[in-house]
Design a protein around this motif. Structure first.
Motif: not given
Length: 278
Positions: A123-124, A128
């Protein structure tokens, strides 16, 4: 009506109660008028809803399988909300998703929240950092980088800002209909806003259409052909070159396609360094 949540269903009875449970919590927190529109694109299987809910639920049954784009449009044609949330059957939203998105959209045509992207590797975050997410408002990345929105599920869209061209020109190859929508909104000079809250999870099931490289490319090429007939502000030739460049890199490796498209290589390198990676 404040929000219409449109959910295409394909062999998806197993997802319905989980979706409605999340929507129940959103309804309680946001205290707005909402409706949920399920569009069944697998007519061989009857949709089953076992629970009672405090908001309107509509069920549309396609007579034949029509694909994701037409199915979304079928739901949209029955929607009455000021705002639209397109969810896939395997999507997951936070309990405060609607409350947060309604608070952040302001006068924009679409509000793009952050979320979690699941894959076979883990997962990310979809974006960002705030710098990466703010880059969406530049819009040029949709032409020179890629589709920068994982799914319509982390976007709240003003219904009247959805272009008629998107509703009337249905893609036959599943995958790029949402990319098609964002590019048409860019063509129409719509305003993109961002919401830093993490409100959405793109679940990994191993069955996502976006995992098929060739199908995605074929859908993108169909989208390009449709855009050529409509766009004056979006540089469709550059878009086509970007799409082909990214596809060729995955098929052939990075070296030769990057040499042939040095301007795109340099721009994408700068994108990774300045907007995605910092």
């Amino acid at each position: 009506m404040d929000v219409s949540i449109i959910i295409p269903i394909y062999k998806g009875n197993g997802y319905i109660e989980s979706l409605l449970s999340k929507i129940d919590k959103n309804y309680q927190l946001c205290q707005k008028k909402i409706e949920v529109i399920f569009v069944n694109d697998y007519p061989q299987e009857k949709m089953i809803i076992n629970s009672q809910h405090e908001y309107d639920i509509k069920i549309i049954n396609n007579e034949v399988n029509q694909g994701i784009h037409q199915t979304r449009v079928n739901g949209l044609n029955k929607a009455t909300g000021k705002y639209i949330l397109f969810l896939d059957q395997d999507d997951e939203i936070a309990d405060h998703c609607l409350k947060s998105q309604l608070a952040h959209i302001g006068n924009a045509d679409v509000c793009i929240a952050n979320g979690i992207m699941e894959s076979e590797n883990g997962k990310c975050l979809i974006y960002k950092n705030k710098r990466s997410q703010n880059y969406l408002k530049k819009q040029i990345g949709f032409i020179k980088v890629r589709d920068l929105i994982v799914s319509p599920g982390h976007c709240l869209i003003k219904r009247t800002s959805i272009p008629d061209y998107w509703k009337n020109h249905i893609m036959s190859v599943n995958s790029a209909d949402d990319y098609f929508l964002w590019l048409l909104m860019i063509e129409n000079k719509c305003q993109f806003n961002v919401n830093y809250d993490v409100l959405y999870t793109h679940k990994y099931t191993g069955e996502n259409v976006s995992g098929s490289l060739d199908q995605v490319h074929n859908s993108n090429m169909e989208m390009v052909d449709l855009l050529k007939k409509y766009c004056h502000n979006v540089n469709v030739d550059l878009l086509k070159r970007t799409i082909t460049y990214k596809y060729d890199m995955k098929k052939q490796g990075k070296l030769v396609p990057s040499i042939k498209n040095i301007d795109l290589f340099l721009y994408n390198t700068i994108y990774q360094l300045l907007w995605k990676g910092m």
